[in-house]
Design a protein around this motif. Structure first.
Motif, short mmCIF file in Angstrom:
data_model
loop_
_atom_site.label_atom_id
_atom_site.label_comp_id
_atom_site.label_asym_id
_atom_site.label_seq_id
_atom_site.Cartn_x
_atom_site.Cartn_y
_atom_site.Cartn_z
N MET A 158 0.91 -1.15 0.25
CA MET A 158 0.21 -0.12 -0.08
C MET A 158 0.81 1.28 -0.11
O MET A 158 0.34 2.12 -0.85
CB MET A 158 -0.97 0.11 1.21
CG MET A 158 -1.98 1.07 1.22
SD MET A 158 -3.38 0.54 -0.13
CE MET A 158 -3.50 2.21 -0.80
N TYR A 159 2.02 1.33 0.55
CA TYR A 159 2.79 2.29 0.87
C TYR A 159 3.24 2.92 -0.77
O TYR A 159 3.51 3.79 -1.06
CB TYR A 159 4.08 2.15 1.68
CG TYR A 159 3.66 1.91 3.27
CD1 TYR A 159 3.31 3.23 3.93
CD2 TYR A 159 3.46 0.88 3.73
CE1 TYR A 159 3.04 3.16 5.18
CE2 TYR A 159 3.41 0.91 5.18
CZ TYR A 159 2.99 2.02 6.00
OH TYR A 159 2.58 1.96 7.08
N ASP A 160 3.66 1.73 -1.71
CA ASP A 160 4.13 1.98 -2.83
C ASP A 160 2.77 2.84 -3.82
O ASP A 160 3.26 3.60 -4.60
CB ASP A 160 4.43 0.54 -3.43
CG ASP A 160 5.89 0.12 -2.97
OD1 ASP A 160 6.47 0.86 -2.46
OD2 ASP A 160 5.98 -0.99 -3.13
N GLU A 161 1.92 2.27 -3.49
CA GLU A 161 0.60 2.93 -4.00
C GLU A 161 0.36 4.27 -3.74
O GLU A 161 0.41 5.21 -4.56
CB GLU A 161 -0.60 2.25 -3.92
CG GLU A 161 -1.69 2.76 -4.61
CD GLU A 161 -3.28 1.77 -4.55
OE1 GLU A 161 -4.29 2.23 -4.74
OE2 GLU A 161 -2.97 0.78 -3.91
N ILE A 162 0.59 4.79 -2.33
CA ILE A 162 0.38 5.97 -1.99
C ILE A 162 1.80 6.93 -2.28
O ILE A 162 1.42 7.89 -2.83
CB ILE A 162 0.49 6.02 -0.40
CG1 ILE A 162 -0.80 5.45 0.21
CG2 ILE A 162 0.56 7.37 0.17
CD1 ILE A 162 -0.70 4.96 1.56
N LYS A 163 2.69 6.19 -2.43
CA LYS A 163 4.01 7.06 -3.02
C LYS A 163 3.70 7.52 -4.33
O LYS A 163 3.99 8.73 -4.61
CB LYS A 163 5.27 6.03 -2.73
CG LYS A 163 6.44 6.69 -3.38
CD LYS A 163 7.46 5.70 -3.56
CE LYS A 163 8.69 6.08 -4.26
NZ LYS A 163 9.41 7.00 -3.78
N LYS A 164 3.23 6.66 -5.33
CA LYS A 164 3.18 6.93 -6.57
C LYS A 164 2.08 8.00 -6.55
O LYS A 164 2.00 9.02 -7.46
CB LYS A 164 2.67 5.67 -7.49
CG LYS A 164 2.51 5.79 -8.57
CD LYS A 164 1.90 4.48 -9.43
CE LYS A 164 1.62 4.72 -11.02
NZ LYS A 164 1.35 3.56 -11.72
N ASP A 165 0.96 7.94 -6.13
CA ASP A 165 -0.18 8.82 -6.23
C ASP A 165 0.18 10.19 -5.69
O ASP A 165 -0.20 11.06 -6.24
CB ASP A 165 -1.33 8.29 -5.52
CG ASP A 165 -2.09 6.99 -6.26
OD1 ASP A 165 -1.76 6.91 -7.16
OD2 ASP A 165 -2.77 6.19 -5.40
N ILE A 178 -5.24 12.27 -1.37
CA ILE A 178 -5.79 11.00 -2.22
C ILE A 178 -6.95 10.17 -1.39
O ILE A 178 -6.75 10.04 -0.16
CB ILE A 178 -4.64 9.73 -2.35
CG1 ILE A 178 -3.29 10.45 -2.86
CG2 ILE A 178 -5.03 8.75 -3.07
CD1 ILE A 178 -3.53 11.07 -4.35
N GLU A 179 -8.04 9.92 -2.03
CA GLU A 179 -9.03 9.45 -1.35
C GLU A 179 -9.10 8.02 -2.00
O GLU A 179 -9.40 7.77 -3.21
CB GLU A 179 -10.40 10.15 -1.92
CG GLU A 179 -11.73 9.37 -1.32
CD GLU A 179 -11.90 9.57 0.31
OE1 GLU A 179 -12.46 8.50 0.82
OE2 GLU A 179 -11.56 10.62 0.81
N TYR A 180 -8.90 7.14 -0.89
CA TYR A 180 -9.23 5.58 -1.51
C TYR A 180 -10.21 5.05 -1.13
O TYR A 180 -10.29 4.50 -0.18
CB TYR A 180 -7.72 4.80 -0.88
CG TYR A 180 -6.49 5.27 -1.40
CD1 TYR A 180 -6.01 4.78 -2.52
CD2 TYR A 180 -5.64 6.09 -0.75
CE1 TYR A 180 -4.94 4.97 -3.04
CE2 TYR A 180 -4.60 6.61 -1.14
CZ TYR A 180 -4.17 5.96 -2.47
OH TYR A 180 -2.87 6.48 -2.67
#
Length: 212
Positions: A1-8, A111-113
């Motif tokens: 999940m951290y990688d996804e947050i980082k990218k976004d 970012i809203e997930y």
């Protein structure tokens, strides 16, 4: 999940300078103003005469056309202002926008997930090295359990629960944090957050190294 947050989040800060560099141009302009006895900055001719550098060269430095002058010329400029070269360097680094970053609403990454039941808001600029940290605000929907997270090796997280009650499964052990409590833990160990209240949880989050 951290990688996804980082990218976004990085996508929202794509125009922000990622590497800290010395802003000699801004430091010189600030010193010309600071060392002046009047209301106007000292003229370039004043600095040119004392540093033994041409006006055209100094103007190219101040305009940013010359971004990395040789150290011997920078030392002469520092001596002209009667300060040490280390102090001059520190001031030039301090002019970098990441040295002091004020975040109004327009400067925050958000970012809203909704598919995962949480949101995260960046309250800091992008990190420029592993010595920096990420500071953000995370909200978790009522009674929502997030999927397992795991950050990179040698990473740490600090969290503060402003609102709600949080369960943290960390390394196979279940912990609970109530409102106004905080925790600091090894983020390279798999962990999972769950809001066990019937209202939204608000959590301040600090990571080192930075997420983005």
């Amino acid at each position: 999940m951290y990688d996804e947050i980082k990218k976004d989040i990085e996508g929202q800060f794509k125009d922000f300078p990622r590497k800290k560099v010395a802003r000699w141009d801004m430091a010189i302009q600030a010193l010309l103003t600071e060392k002046s006895d009047g209301t106007k900055p000292l003229p370039i001719g004043w600095l040119s005469e004392r540093a033994g550098l041409s006006k055209s060269y100094l103007l190219n430095v101040i305009s940013g056309k010359i971004k990395d002058p040789p150290s011997e010329k920078l030392i002469r400029i520092a001596e002209s202002f009667k300060i040490s070269f280390p102090e001059f360097s520190m001031r030039a680094m301090g002019e970098h926008p990441a040295s002091f970053f004020k975040t109004g609403f327009g400067q925050r990454g958000y970012i809203e997930y909704s598919q995962h039941g949480f949101s995260i808001q960046s309250l800091c600029p992008p990190g420029t090295s592993n010595r920096d940290f990420f500071f953000g605000l995370m909200t978790i929907k009522p009674l929502k359990e997030l999927k397992r997270w795991k950050f990179q090796d040698n990473s740490m997280i600090g969290i503060y629960v402003e609102q709600g009650t949080l369960e943290i499964m960390h390394g196979g052990k279940l912990r609970r944090l109530n409102s106004n409590e905080s925790a600091y833990f090894d983020a390279s160990i798999p962990h999972r957050f769950k809001n066990i209240d019937t209202f939204e949880a608000r959590i301040f989050l600090v990571t080192r190294p930075p997420i983005h």
